[in-house]
Design an enzyme around this catalytic site. Structure first.
Site, PDB file in Angstrom:
ATOM      1  N   LYS A  72      14.992 -41.901 -60.174  1.00 13.72           N
ATOM      2  CA  LYS A  72      16.353 -41.546 -59.750  1.00 13.72           C
ATOM      3  C   LYS A  72      16.421 -40.113 -59.232  1.00 13.72           C
ATOM      4  O   LYS A  72      17.044 -39.843 -58.209  1.00 13.72           O
ATOM      5  CB  LYS A  72      17.338 -41.697 -60.910  1.00 13.72           C
ATOM      6  CG  LYS A  72      17.756 -43.094 -61.232  1.00 13.72           C
ATOM      7  CD  LYS A  72      18.904 -43.128 -62.210  1.00 13.72           C
ATOM      8  CE  LYS A  72      18.745 -42.178 -63.380  1.00 13.72           C
ATOM      9  NZ  LYS A  72      17.534 -42.416 -64.188  1.00 13.72           N
ATOM     10  N   THR A  74      14.022 -38.291 -58.045  1.00 16.19           N
ATOM     11  CA  THR A  74      13.277 -38.215 -56.788  1.00 16.19           C
ATOM     12  C   THR A  74      14.122 -38.729 -55.626  1.00 16.19           C
ATOM     13  O   THR A  74      14.194 -38.102 -54.560  1.00 16.19           O
ATOM     14  CB  THR A  74      11.970 -39.025 -56.901  1.00 16.19           C
ATOM     15  OG1 THR A  74      11.189 -38.502 -57.990  1.00 16.19           O
ATOM     16  CG2 THR A  74      11.156 -38.958 -55.619  1.00 16.19           C
ATOM     17  N   ARG A  95      20.614 -32.766 -63.832  1.00 18.99           N
ATOM     18  CA  ARG A  95      20.463 -32.331 -65.216  1.00 18.99           C
ATOM     19  C   ARG A  95      19.215 -31.471 -65.372  1.00 18.99           C
ATOM     20  O   ARG A  95      18.280 -31.566 -64.584  1.00 18.99           O
ATOM     21  CB  ARG A  95      20.337 -33.545 -66.144  1.00 18.99           C
ATOM     22  CG  ARG A  95      21.579 -34.395 -66.227  1.00 18.99           C
ATOM     23  CD  ARG A  95      21.323 -35.650 -67.037  1.00 18.99           C
ATOM     24  NE  ARG A  95      20.314 -36.491 -66.419  1.00 18.99           N
ATOM     25  CZ  ARG A  95      19.603 -37.410 -67.058  1.00 18.99           C
ATOM     26  NH1 ARG A  95      19.766 -37.589 -68.353  1.00 18.99           N
ATOM     27  NH2 ARG A  95      18.725 -38.141 -66.424  1.00 18.99           N
ATOM     28  N   LYS A 106       7.874 -39.697 -70.660  1.00 21.78           N
ATOM     29  CA  LYS A 106       8.678 -39.960 -69.475  1.00 21.78           C
ATOM     30  C   LYS A 106       8.478 -38.925 -68.379  1.00 21.78           C
ATOM     31  O   LYS A 106       8.674 -39.182 -67.196  1.00 21.78           O
ATOM     32  CB  LYS A 106      10.168 -40.035 -69.860  1.00 21.78           C
ATOM     33  CG  LYS A 106      11.045 -40.587 -68.748  1.00 21.78           C
ATOM     34  CD  LYS A 106      12.460 -40.812 -69.241  1.00 21.78           C
ATOM     35  CE  LYS A 106      13.327 -41.375 -68.129  1.00 21.78           C
ATOM     36  NZ  LYS A 106      13.533 -40.443 -67.023  1.00 21.78           N
ATOM     37  N   ALA A 274      21.025 -39.864 -71.935  1.00 20.36           N
ATOM     38  CA  ALA A 274      21.953 -40.920 -71.520  1.00 20.36           C
ATOM     39  C   ALA A 274      22.002 -42.087 -72.501  1.00 20.36           C
ATOM     40  O   ALA A 274      22.965 -42.839 -72.494  1.00 20.36           O
ATOM     41  CB  ALA A 274      21.583 -41.430 -70.134  1.00 20.36           C
ATOM     42  N   PHE A 302      19.101 -42.845 -66.942  1.00 24.82           N
ATOM     43  CA  PHE A 302      18.695 -44.227 -67.222  1.00 24.82           C
ATOM     44  C   PHE A 302      19.408 -45.214 -66.294  1.00 24.82           C
ATOM     45  O   PHE A 302      19.769 -44.866 -65.167  1.00 24.82           O
ATOM     46  CB  PHE A 302      18.875 -44.567 -68.693  1.00 24.82           C
ATOM     47  CG  PHE A 302      17.938 -43.833 -69.604  1.00 24.82           C
ATOM     48  CD1 PHE A 302      16.575 -43.793 -69.335  1.00 24.82           C
ATOM     49  CD2 PHE A 302      18.401 -43.170 -70.734  1.00 24.82           C
ATOM     50  CE1 PHE A 302      15.691 -43.109 -70.163  1.00 24.82           C
ATOM     51  CE2 PHE A 302      17.522 -42.482 -71.576  1.00 24.82           C
ATOM     52  CZ  PHE A 302      16.172 -42.461 -71.288  1.00 24.82           C
ATOM     53  N   PHE A 382       6.612 -47.545 -54.139  1.00 25.45           N
ATOM     54  CA  PHE A 382       5.380 -47.186 -54.841  1.00 25.45           C
ATOM     55  C   PHE A 382       4.206 -47.710 -54.013  1.00 25.45           C
ATOM     56  O   PHE A 382       4.355 -48.683 -53.267  1.00 25.45           O
ATOM     57  CB  PHE A 382       5.354 -47.803 -56.246  1.00 25.45           C
ATOM     58  CG  PHE A 382       6.121 -47.032 -57.280  1.00 25.45           C
ATOM     59  CD1 PHE A 382       5.465 -46.416 -58.336  1.00 25.45           C
ATOM     60  CD2 PHE A 382       7.502 -46.906 -57.194  1.00 25.45           C
ATOM     61  CE1 PHE A 382       6.175 -45.705 -59.299  1.00 25.45           C
ATOM     62  CE2 PHE A 382       8.214 -46.192 -58.142  1.00 25.45           C
ATOM     63  CZ  PHE A 382       7.543 -45.591 -59.204  1.00 25.45           C
ATOM     64  N   TRP A 410       9.192 -39.927 -51.952  1.00 24.08           N
ATOM     65  CA  TRP A 410       8.082 -39.356 -52.726  1.00 24.08           C
ATOM     66  C   TRP A 410       6.920 -39.013 -51.792  1.00 24.08           C
ATOM     67  O   TRP A 410       6.322 -37.947 -51.891  1.00 24.08           O
ATOM     68  CB  TRP A 410       7.617 -40.360 -53.790  1.00 24.08           C
ATOM     69  CG  TRP A 410       6.566 -39.807 -54.716  1.00 24.08           C
ATOM     70  CD1 TRP A 410       6.766 -39.153 -55.891  1.00 24.08           C
ATOM     71  CD2 TRP A 410       5.147 -39.847 -54.511  1.00 24.08           C
ATOM     72  NE1 TRP A 410       5.554 -38.782 -56.439  1.00 24.08           N
ATOM     73  CE2 TRP A 410       4.542 -39.191 -55.612  1.00 24.08           C
ATOM     74  CE3 TRP A 410       4.315 -40.367 -53.514  1.00 24.08           C
ATOM     75  CZ2 TRP A 410       3.160 -39.052 -55.735  1.00 24.08           C
ATOM     76  CZ3 TRP A 410       2.936 -40.223 -53.640  1.00 24.08           C
ATOM     77  CH2 TRP A 410       2.383 -39.569 -54.742  1.00 24.08           C
TER      78      TRP A 410
END
Length: 559
Positions: A72, A74, A95, A106, A274, A302, A382, A410
């Site tokens: 998110k 990214t 954040r 994570k 979250a 999340f 990805f 990315w």
């Protein structure tokens, strides 16, 4: 050889923070530099913006994630860079990362690849000291409570009914339950206590929801710390320490200004979890970006069942501004997981599993559209994705008339986000047919009714069941007149239900509410479900094992 996130960040040429501030009309006097590439905005600067008109707000959320997350941050950063490159005056509101997940499993919260906020290693580590200020204020309150007990307990606080816990900004399971005050009369009053992670502290939530220093002080004063033996509530204002706590937080309240790899201005400030708290950056950060830019891109933690629901039902009423568009991030990996594929096989091509897992994405799309806000789906690419898998998602989104864009930020930075940016702009420009509709009326519904609204409408469940402890707590909440507050659900991020192993879009399930905690300073009631921990633990092989520092002080192995 593919560069790591930190290698990309360390190779970047950054602009001086004064130049970034100037891009959005801020003078040198309106920022307080922390080195060359980060700064805090002054409170005078924030006040000077109050009469300016708000720009457009874009909220980035996601489907229920894999343990590694779905990117998110990214996508948020890449989308903002793309909007900026398309000639839109754009800012980001994100954040701050927590050291717990940064050193755990994570990762940080500064984006990835060619869509990052920088200086990445500073942001992911100690940054401008906000986390330390929050930790210190939280633990100062604990010290004041125990000191009051030691010196006679004039307020008659029942040590068995103290709600306030200590915190540390790390995942440390051994601190979840502790005993304090041991060692004899001179060491304090023995009692059970525990630690939460700093980002679960109510002080973190308060910092993120406070509008100014006065509001911050009032909210701190309203923190419920516990009860007497006769169940009379005791607040921070009863200890008369709200002034000291505000003093510790006065610098942390100021939003932090940084930049992306492509020099888009970004405000990174506040970081409540979250699945424990409300998962959004600060009101001040978002408000400031809205005043300075035509487009503000922000994200909520999340999946949309957690961060986005709380953004819309807790933050929006206090922000006074609803999103003009919502981007739901999906990955082929997560869709395959929701289609029943084990984590170790997510890199294997499986269009059938993608089709099965689409039910999870579809539920989140419909949930967000129910708020009356246009939705765009971003497929965060990805390297393991195949054309057949991507085509399935596009086909299914088109079948339910939702714009969808393959997003490659990315790998390509802004260039990989142009299609998404164009679809978001189109959705916003057609927005006159939409109007924001909250999920529930805070004042009219009871606590159980509000919780059931979330369970039924957002999660797709049958009903909420309440333990005896929760029912007793509801009675206490109602007796004290606290029932007219929004609900902050503490739930697993991995499932729409309260069972992390129930993937896809389950139906017909019940959600068990095991405990309710009034967070009166923050202004919401936390409903705890399942085995959600307010102090996470580290995995067997934490990310910290790969971290080091070079001879010249450069960070190594930070993603």
């Amino acid at each position: 050889m593919t560069q790591t996130d930190i290698q990309i960040a360390q190779a970047a040429t950054l602009n001086k923070i004064q130049d970034i501030a100037l891009k959005v009309g801020l003078t040198d006097e309106q920022i307080e530099p922390y080195g060359h590439y980060k700064a805090k905005l002054t409170m005078d600067a924030l006040k000077s913006l109050e009469t300016k008109e708000d720009g457009k707000l874009i909220l980035v959320t996601a489907i229920n994630p894999t343990p590694a997350g779905e990117g998110k941050s990214t996508v948020t950063i890449g989308l903002a860079d793309a909007l900026s490159r398309l000639g839109k005056q754009t800012m980001i509101a994100l954040r701050e990362p927590s050291l717990g997940p940064t050193m755990g499993i994570k990762g940080g919260a500064a984006g990835g690849g060619h869509a990052q906020v920088v200086p990445m290693e500073d942001i992911n580590l100690h940054f401008t000291g906000d986390m330390h200020a929050i930790t210190t204020a939280n633990n100062a309150l604990s010290a004041f409570i125990d000191n009051h007990l030691h010196h006679g307990n004039e307020l008659e606080i029942d040590t068995r009914r103290i709600l306030w816990k200590r915190v540390v900004d790390l995942n440390d399971r051994s601190l979840r339950h502790v005993n304090v005050g041991l060692g004899g009369p001179m060491q304090g009053v023995p009692r059970e206590d525990g630690f939460d992670i700093t980002v679960a502290s109510e002080i973190m939530a308060i910092l993120c929801l406070a509008k100014d220093l006065k509001d911050l002080k009032n909210r701190l004063a309203n923190i419920l710390i516990g009860y007497t033996a006769k169940k009379k509530p005791i607040f921070v204002r009863d200890l008369e320490v709200e002034g000291a706590l505000t003093l510790l937080l006065k610098e942390a309240l100021k939003p932090n200004l940084v930049q992306t790899l492509e020099h888009t201005p970004a405000i990174v400030h506040g970081g409540p979890f979250a699945n424990i708290a409300h998962g959004c950056n600060s009101i001040l950060a978002t408000q400031t970006a809205l005043k300075l830019a035509d487009y503000t891109v922000t994200e909520a933690g999340f999946g949309a069942d957690l961060g986005a629901e709380k953004f819309l039902d807790i933050k929006v009423p206090q922000l006074g501004k609803a999103p003009n568009a919502i981007v739901v991030v999906a990955t082929i990996r997560a869709l395959k997981m929701h289609g029943g594929i084990p984590l170790k096989a997510l890199n294997d091509e499986n269009p059938v599993a993608v089709a099965e897992g689409f039910a999870n994405l579809k539920k989140h799309i419909f949930n967000m559209k129910a708020y009356g806000i246009p939705v765009v789906v971003a497929i965060n690419a990805f390297v393991s994705d195949t054309e057949a898998e991507i085509d399935i998602v596009k086909e299914y989104c088109e079948a339910i008339h939702v714009p969808v864009a393959l997003t490659e930020v990315w790998e390509k930075g802004a260039a990989g986000g142009f299609l998404l940016a164009e679809k978001v702009i189109t959705a916003i420009e057609a927005e006159e047919t939409h109007s924001f509709t909250p999920l529930y009326d805070v004042a009219e519904l009871s606590v159980p009714e509000k919780i059931n609204k979330i369970v039924k409408n957002i999660y797709g469940g049958r009903q909420a069941n309440f333990t005896k402890k929760a029912l007793n707590q509801i009675k206490t909440i109602e007796e004290n007149g606290w029932e007219k507050l929004p609900i902050c659900m503490a739930k697993t991020q991995y499932s729409l239900s309260d069972d992390p192993h129930s993937l896809g879009a389950p139906t017909g399930f019940d959600v068990t509410i095991r405990e309710l905690v009034p967070k009166l300073g923050a202004g919401f009631i936390v409903a705890l479900t399942g085995d959600v921990m307010t102090m996470p633990g580290l995995p067997k092989y934490p990310a910290a094992l790969k971290m080091d520092v070079g001879e010249n002080g450069e960070a190594i192995g930070l993603f």
